[in-house]
Write a protein that holds these residues in place. Structure first.
Motif, short mmCIF file in Angstrom:
data_model
loop_
_atom_site.label_atom_id
_atom_site.label_comp_id
_atom_site.label_asym_id
_atom_site.label_seq_id
_atom_site.Cartn_x
_atom_site.Cartn_y
_atom_site.Cartn_z
N ALA A 146 -17.38 13.58 2.12
CA ALA A 146 -16.54 14.09 3.20
C ALA A 146 -17.37 14.16 4.47
O ALA A 146 -18.09 15.14 4.72
CB ALA A 146 -15.97 15.45 2.83
N TYR A 147 -17.28 13.13 5.29
CA TYR A 147 -18.11 13.00 6.48
C TYR A 147 -17.93 14.17 7.45
O TYR A 147 -18.90 14.79 7.88
CB TYR A 147 -17.77 11.68 7.18
CG TYR A 147 -18.41 11.51 8.54
CD1 TYR A 147 -19.70 11.02 8.66
CD2 TYR A 147 -17.72 11.83 9.69
CE1 TYR A 147 -20.30 10.87 9.90
CE2 TYR A 147 -18.29 11.68 10.95
CZ TYR A 147 -19.59 11.20 11.05
OH TYR A 147 -20.16 11.05 12.28
N SER A 148 -16.69 14.45 7.80
CA SER A 148 -16.42 15.47 8.82
C SER A 148 -16.83 16.86 8.36
O SER A 148 -17.25 17.69 9.17
CB SER A 148 -14.94 15.46 9.19
OG SER A 148 -14.53 14.18 9.60
N ALA A 149 -16.73 17.11 7.05
CA ALA A 149 -17.05 18.43 6.52
C ALA A 149 -18.53 18.58 6.16
O ALA A 149 -18.99 19.69 5.84
CB ALA A 149 -16.19 18.72 5.29
N GLY A 150 -19.28 17.47 6.16
CA GLY A 150 -20.70 17.55 5.86
C GLY A 150 -21.01 17.91 4.42
O GLY A 150 -21.92 18.70 4.15
N LYS A 151 -20.25 17.35 3.49
CA LYS A 151 -20.47 17.69 2.08
C LYS A 151 -19.93 16.59 1.17
O LYS A 151 -19.29 15.64 1.62
CB LYS A 151 -19.79 19.01 1.75
CG LYS A 151 -18.28 19.02 1.95
CD LYS A 151 -17.67 20.38 1.59
CE LYS A 151 -16.15 20.38 1.82
NZ LYS A 151 -15.54 21.64 1.33
N VAL A 152 -20.23 16.73 -0.11
CA VAL A 152 -19.64 15.90 -1.16
C VAL A 152 -18.78 16.81 -2.02
O VAL A 152 -19.26 17.83 -2.53
CB VAL A 152 -20.71 15.21 -2.02
CG1 VAL A 152 -20.07 14.46 -3.18
CG2 VAL A 152 -21.55 14.25 -1.17
N ALA A 212 0.86 -1.18 0.00
CA ALA A 212 0.00 0.00 0.00
C ALA A 212 0.90 1.23 0.00
O ALA A 212 1.59 1.50 0.98
CB ALA A 212 -0.93 0.00 1.21
N GLU A 213 0.90 1.94 -1.12
CA GLU A 213 1.77 3.11 -1.29
C GLU A 213 0.97 4.39 -1.05
O GLU A 213 0.03 4.69 -1.79
CB GLU A 213 2.35 3.13 -2.70
CG GLU A 213 3.20 4.36 -3.00
CD GLU A 213 3.54 4.49 -4.48
OE1 GLU A 213 4.20 5.49 -4.82
OE2 GLU A 213 3.12 3.62 -5.27
N GLU A 214 1.34 5.12 -0.01
CA GLU A 214 0.63 6.37 0.25
C GLU A 214 0.97 7.39 -0.83
O GLU A 214 2.11 7.47 -1.31
CB GLU A 214 1.00 6.94 1.63
CG GLU A 214 0.20 8.19 1.97
CD GLU A 214 0.48 8.73 3.36
OE1 GLU A 214 -0.09 9.77 3.70
OE2 GLU A 214 1.30 8.12 4.09
N VAL A 215 -0.05 8.16 -1.22
CA VAL A 215 0.11 9.23 -2.20
C VAL A 215 -0.14 10.55 -1.45
O VAL A 215 -1.28 11.03 -1.37
CB VAL A 215 -0.88 9.08 -3.37
CG1 VAL A 215 -0.60 10.14 -4.45
CG2 VAL A 215 -0.80 7.68 -3.96
N PRO A 216 0.91 11.15 -0.87
CA PRO A 216 0.71 12.35 -0.04
C PRO A 216 0.03 13.49 -0.77
O PRO A 216 -0.74 14.25 -0.17
CB PRO A 216 2.14 12.72 0.37
CG PRO A 216 2.92 11.45 0.29
CD PRO A 216 2.32 10.71 -0.87
N SER A 217 0.29 13.60 -2.07
CA SER A 217 -0.31 14.71 -2.83
C SER A 217 -1.81 14.53 -3.03
O SER A 217 -2.49 15.45 -3.48
CB SER A 217 0.37 14.85 -4.19
OG SER A 217 0.22 13.66 -4.96
N SER A 218 -2.32 13.34 -2.70
CA SER A 218 -3.76 13.08 -2.85
C SER A 218 -4.46 12.91 -1.51
O SER A 218 -5.57 12.37 -1.44
CB SER A 218 -3.98 11.82 -3.71
OG SER A 218 -3.65 12.07 -5.06
N GLN A 219 -3.84 13.36 -0.43
CA GLN A 219 -4.47 13.26 0.89
C GLN A 219 -5.74 14.11 0.91
O GLN A 219 -5.72 15.30 0.64
CB GLN A 219 -3.51 13.72 1.98
CG GLN A 219 -4.05 13.53 3.38
CD GLN A 219 -2.98 13.76 4.45
OE1 GLN A 219 -1.79 13.85 4.15
NE2 GLN A 219 -3.41 13.85 5.69
N LEU A 220 -6.86 13.47 1.23
CA LEU A 220 -8.17 14.09 1.10
C LEU A 220 -8.60 14.80 2.38
O LEU A 220 -8.55 14.22 3.46
CB LEU A 220 -9.22 13.03 0.74
CG LEU A 220 -9.09 12.43 -0.66
CD1 LEU A 220 -9.84 11.11 -0.75
CD2 LEU A 220 -9.62 13.42 -1.71
N PRO A 221 -9.04 16.05 2.27
CA PRO A 221 -9.52 16.77 3.45
C PRO A 221 -10.97 16.40 3.77
O PRO A 221 -11.66 15.76 2.98
CB PRO A 221 -9.42 18.24 3.01
CG PRO A 221 -9.66 18.19 1.53
CD PRO A 221 -9.02 16.90 1.06
N GLY A 222 -11.42 16.82 4.95
CA GLY A 222 -12.84 16.72 5.27
C GLY A 222 -13.30 15.39 5.82
O GLY A 222 -14.51 15.16 5.95
#
Length: 358
Positions: free
Chosen positions: A227-233, A193-203
């Motif tokens: 985005a659960y924490s942000a309350g949006k899509v 599993a290779e993390e892609v730091p530039s694609s880290q998703l907010p929210g």
């Protein structure tokens, strides 16, 4: 995601908010529409992720009792209008099988199983829909996946990076490209599993899905993320690997309470999402273009079943070579976006092992 305990008054307020507070952001409000289906009957709350199989367009599959050891997958019958769009639930849900610790990302996988991320235990699971039993249960911590996994997704055909497996974590938004192999019986073995730091998703990402190309006001290739924490899509353009370009992120739908799953209806292209809390709702957004009709193996969710009859036999070899000789998209069984010798190896690897079975 975290579970919140609320009183009756607060719970009723959440239901009202989920039903009336959703807002399609400009300019998307001019081309898309929202339909709230409400809460599916007999699915144990809170809700998890959701999906629709091409082979079963009159059923919604959805996680229930999410985030705990008693989690399960449910099948909910659907009604559709003359244009094929979902209009509501046709009855109560039935339990399909065990899905402990299910969360926002639940998806059919190339082995004919159901793949998902387990929260908060940070594991990858596969459930066999034929038996309803968990058949794969892998600890993701040794692969460096941040606690805890929330979503497993596979990039669909026709998208950059098609066939790739992705895992995301809630609530840091870490995003991973996953190296895997399809083994006998449809089981998936993870190697890296290779993390892609530039694609880290907010929210606080939960479910994610890919927009059917050609949909109004969404040029190129794009991804929708609940985005659960942000309350949006949110909507993101994707790069050549099918990974989100964070700088392109923009709100698609706001005013949500607990955005959870994310899925595209294979029949119409409609976008569906669920809410964890927030009234435990299922919501449909119409206006997307329909994806191309599924190939036989896509309808049966089994790359070795070229004719889509639910079995792997000599007929599949004949049908596959018919596609492969013509360079037809239905021969692209490994989802790479091109028809080549790798598809031969992928097809026969599954066919020889009976990787998908009725």
């Amino acid at each position: 995601m975290k579970t919140n305990v609320v009183g009756l008054g607060a719970a009723l307020a959440l239901v009202c908010s989920a039903a009336s507070g959703q807002v399609l952001e400009p300019p998307y409000d001019s081309a898309y529409s929202i339909l709230n289906l409400g809460s599916p009957v007999d699915v144990v709350n809170p809700l998890g992720g959701l999906f629709i199989l091409p082979s079963d367009p009159l059923s919604l599959y959805i996680g229930g009792s999410a985030n705990n050891s008693l989690g399960a997958l449910y099948r909910v019958p659907l009604t559709r209008d003359i244009g094929g769009h979902i209009t509501g639930f046709a009855g109560a849900a039935t339990r399909v099988g065990d899905l402990p610790y299910n969360d926002g990302g639940i998806n059919p996988d190339p082995g004919g199983m159901i793949s998902y991320g387990q929260w908060p235990v940070n594991r990858y699971g596969q459930m066999d829909p034929a038996t309803g039993l968990l058949v794969t249960d892998i600890d993701l911590a040794p692969f460096g996946v941040a606690s805890s996994s929330s979503c497993v997704a596979f990039i669909p055909a026709g998208q950059p990076g098609a066939g790739g497996m992705r895992i995301t974590s809630w609530g840091g938004g870490q995003y991973y490209r996953v190296a895997f192999e399809l083994q006998a019986g449809g089981l998936i073995q993870i190697f890296d599993a290779e993390e892609v730091p530039s694609s880290q998703l907010p929210g606080g990402p939960e479910g994610l899905t890919y927009v059917p190309p050609g949909s109004p006001l969404i040029p190129g290739f794009a991804m929708l993320v609940s985005a659960y924490s942000a309350g949006k899509v949110d909507l993101y353009d994707v790069d050549g690997f099918g990974d989100p370009i964070i700088s392109t992120g923009r709100p698609f739908l706001t005013g949500l309470s607990g955005a959870e799953g994310a899925a595209i209806d294979p029949l119409t292209g409609d976008f569906l999402f669920s809410t964890f809390g927030g009234g435990s709702q299922v919501v449909v957004v119409t206006g997307f273009v329909a994806p191309p009709p599924p190939c036989g193996w896509q309808a049966s969710n089994c790359p070795a079943d070229a004719d889509g009859d639910g079995d792997t036999d000599s007929d599949d070899v004949v049908v596959f070579f018919g596609y492969w000789d013509e360079g037809d998209r239905c021969a692209d069984v490994n989802g790479s976006g091109s028809v080549d010798s790798d598809d031969l190896l992928y097809f026969f690897g599954g066919w020889d092992q009976g990787a998908c079975r009725p």
